[in-house]
Design a protein around this motif. Structure first.
Motif, PDB file in Angstrom:
ATOM      1  N   ASP A  15      68.124  72.223  14.285  1.00 25.83           N
ATOM      2  CA  ASP A  15      69.278  71.491  14.946  1.00 25.83           C
ATOM      3  C   ASP A  15      70.298  71.008  14.088  1.00 25.83           C
ATOM      4  O   ASP A  15      71.759  71.603  13.792  1.00 25.83           O
ATOM      5  CB  ASP A  15      69.148  69.510  14.882  1.00 25.83           C
ATOM      6  CG  ASP A  15      69.772  69.011  16.066  1.00 25.83           C
ATOM      7  OD1 ASP A  15      70.642  70.162  16.641  1.00 25.83           O
ATOM      8  OD2 ASP A  15      69.772  67.380  15.899  1.00 25.83           O
ATOM      9  N   HIS A 207      65.253  60.892  16.050  1.00 27.74           N
ATOM     10  CA  HIS A 207      65.650  61.477  15.623  1.00 27.74           C
ATOM     11  C   HIS A 207      67.106  60.784  16.414  1.00 27.74           C
ATOM     12  O   HIS A 207      67.586  60.446  16.957  1.00 27.74           O
ATOM     13  CB  HIS A 207      65.481  62.419  16.636  1.00 27.74           C
ATOM     14  CG  HIS A 207      66.170  63.828  16.792  1.00 27.74           C
ATOM     15  ND1 HIS A 207      65.953  64.903  15.958  1.00 27.74           N
ATOM     16  CD2 HIS A 207      67.311  63.969  17.142  1.00 27.74           C
ATOM     17  CE1 HIS A 207      67.251  65.639  16.209  1.00 27.74           C
ATOM     18  NE2 HIS A 207      67.784  64.883  16.682  1.00 27.74           N
ATOM     19  N   HIS A 209      70.930  60.855  14.991  1.00 26.30           N
ATOM     20  CA  HIS A 209      72.196  61.291  14.637  1.00 26.30           C
ATOM     21  C   HIS A 209      73.529  60.723  13.620  1.00 26.30           C
ATOM     22  O   HIS A 209      73.387  59.782  13.969  1.00 26.30           O
ATOM     23  CB  HIS A 209      73.816  62.370  15.845  1.00 26.30           C
ATOM     24  CG  HIS A 209      72.107  63.621  16.364  1.00 26.30           C
ATOM     25  ND1 HIS A 209      73.124  64.943  15.534  1.00 26.30           N
ATOM     26  CD2 HIS A 209      71.087  63.781  16.875  1.00 26.30           C
ATOM     27  CE1 HIS A 209      72.349  66.040  16.251  1.00 26.30           C
ATOM     28  NE2 HIS A 209      71.202  65.329  16.836  1.00 26.30           N
ATOM     29  N   ASN A 243      73.554  65.409  11.529  1.00 27.76           N
ATOM     30  CA  ASN A 243      71.945  63.988  11.609  1.00 27.76           C
ATOM     31  C   ASN A 243      71.135  63.940  10.535  1.00 27.76           C
ATOM     32  O   ASN A 243      72.417  63.906   8.925  1.00 27.76           O
ATOM     33  CB  ASN A 243      70.930  65.854  11.661  1.00 27.76           C
ATOM     34  CG  ASN A 243      70.807  66.069  13.151  1.00 27.76           C
ATOM     35  OD1 ASN A 243      71.995  66.767  13.416  1.00 27.76           O
ATOM     36  ND2 ASN A 243      69.564  66.824  13.075  1.00 27.76           N
TER      37      ASN A 243
END
Ligand SMILES: [Zn+2]
Length: 523
Positions: A15, A207, A209, A243
């Motif tokens: 990512d 997870h 962002h 991220n």
């Protein structure tokens, strides 16, 4: 391997690599994986084998070249195609054949994404999850599931989003990571959703962002709400706003929440900078915990209190994360910060000496110098004040440079320097794409035979600023040069009426400092 109770899962190589302008070769990925393993993360997501040839290659190289001490490799991939069998899907086969002990499957959990992007039914999406997870489990791999667009999906259709989590867990996924794929969540609402989903009974991860600037805060809120698996990227790399910064997340969890994650925080500053060397993305000096400014103090008043008790002005002891307290020298600084900076460099400055140095600094700053980005120039100044003489490895007799425009329109610069070193008179000529470049080459050419270390010296950055003249004085030119060798970086400054003369001063100090670092004794 650290115990399985809490996962630190890095996705820099997958990512993080989506960041604009970031382009990692297979060798880069191997190098970054080694650094992350050194740091002690639990999982390193290497990429998407089968879908991306470079990632297939990475996993092949990893088998022989990566000897991981702490981390396990994870291969990232999607659930099987609609209407097929996982066992027959070539992309699922690539995950199986990657050799990674862990597979992280991405699956849709937002009803509208299933219908509009995947163009299949909600039922078939659940079957795809069930089939792919159980197939990989049967084949002997551990499976995590990334529930894509989970938080937006939960808002759209909570029952379906929950069904995705339940289906994955029942099929044998060890962790279901709830993804804030669009990065727009805020900590309180995200924590509410995590708490509601936790009742489904699956082991949860998160997870995040950083599109709302809350990726780290969201990750911490999710941990408070019960997740035991956090995903993030080195230095906060990632597409758009990035991220969750894994270094910040881990620093906060270990130092502020008392988690033992097995991460060697004392290595964190070094690793953060080593990774940015590989990615070739300039590190942010303001990055929490690991930035070069993260513990830097500027104001003079502030500095005198720092001297009494550093913990009055910093949230943690910088040594815990391998960083250090750096005093910035500026006209705001008083005697206390000069004494502190002196001590940092290994000099005990008596009150009278410190006052004298402050006087010099103020005088030079008034004439255009700045030492905040020129630590090496400041150290040379300090040595001069303490030792009563300038540190010199050579004396300059003269230098000159010319710029020639040729008939074909090209420009060429040439420089000649004449100097004395170790009792020898040396004359050297250098060519370059500009006068400063030519001077730099000539200076090194002159000295490299006597001081071979100079071949490792590199100019990293060169900045010019024209300073407005004040009180009837002429405008002056300030040049800041950032140099490096194999073990570190330093800055030097030159101020003159002329840009080339200012550049020469900064170059000369850079070379002098390089030789001092190399352990030479001044002539
Ligand atoms: Zn993501």
């Amino acid at each position: 391997m650290h115990d399985d109770g809490f996962h630190v899962y890095d996705t820099t190589l997958r990512d993080g690599a989506q960041q604009e302008g970031l382009n990692l070769s297979v060798a880069d990925k191997i190098a970054i994986a080694r650094h992350l393993d050194d740091l002690g993360v639990g999982f390193i997501e290497g990429g998407w084998p089968g879908a991306n040839p470079k990632d297939t290659e990475f996993f092949r190289h990893a088998r022989t070249e990566l000897d991981l001490k702490h981390a396990q490799l994870a291969a990232f991939g999607a659930t099987r195609r609609a209407g097929a069998k996982a066992a027959d899907d070539p992309l699922v086969a690539a995950l199986r054949e990657s050799g990674a002990p862990v597979v992280t499957l991405v699956a849709k959990s937002h009803d509208r994404h299933v219908e509009l992007a995947l163009r299949t039914t909600l039922e078939e999406n659940l079957a795809m999850i069930r089939d792919t997870v159980s197939h990989l489990r049967t084949e002997g791999q551990r499976v995590f599931l990334d529930a894509e667009h989970f938080f937006d999906g939960y808002r759209s259709n909570p029952a379906y989003a929950l069904e995705v989590v339940r289906t994955a867990a029942e099929a044998g996924a060890d962790v279901v990571a709830l993804c804030d794929t669009n990065g727009g969540m805020l900590p309180d609402e995200l924590a509410d959703v995590v708490a509601a989903v936790a009742e489904a009974g699956a082991r949860l991860g998160v997870h995040c962002h950083d599109d709302s600037g809350c990726a780290v805060a969201n990750t911490l809120a999710a941990v408070s709400a019960g997740v035991t698996h956090v995903q993030g990227c080195a230095n906060g790399y990632g597409e758009r706003s990035g991220n969750a910064n894994l270094f910040t997340v881990v620093g906060n969890l270990q130092l502020k929440r008392g988690y033992d994650l097995g991460v060697r925080l004392g290595e964190m500053t070094r690793v953060a900078h080593a990774v940015s060397e590989v990615t070739n993305v300039a590190p942010s000096s303001q990055q929490p915990y690991v930035g070069t400014s993260a513990f830097a103090h500027k104001a003079g008043l502030h500095a005198s209190a720092v001297k009494v008790d550093p913990m009055l002005y910093q949230h943690i002891d910088p040594e815990l994360v391998g960083n250090d307290m750096r005093m910035l020298i500026s006209s705001m600084a008083g005697r206390a910060s000069v004494e502190l900076k002196g001590r940092e460099l290994g000099y005990e400055l008596s009150g009278e000496k410190a006052k004298q140095v402050v006087g010099r600094v103020k005088e030079l700053e008034a004439s255009g110098y700045t030492f905040e980005a020129a630590d090496a120039s400041f150290e040379l100044l300090l040595r001069e004040e303490v030792e009563g003489a300038r540190t010199r490895f050579f004396t300059v007799e003269s230098w000159r440079t010319i710029v020639e425009r040729r008939t074909d329109g090209t420009l060429m610069s040439e420089a000649t320097v004449k100097l004395n070193a170790k009792g020898e008179r040396i004359v050297a000529t250098g060519e370059g794409n500009g006068p400063v470049n030519a001077l730099d080459r000539a200076l090194r050419l002159a000295l490299e035979r006597i001081y071979p270390e100079l071949s490792a010296l590199e100019l990293v950055d060169y900045k010019v600023r024209i300073l407005e003249g004040t009180h009837g004085t002429e405008a002056r030119t300030r040049v800041l040069i950032e140099s490096s060798d194999s073990t570190g970086e330093w800055g030097t400054v030159g101020v003159q009426d002329d840009v080339i003369a200012a550049s020469w001063d900064a170059l000369e100090e850079s070379v002098t400092y390089c030789l001092l670092r190399a352990g030479h004794t001044p002539a």
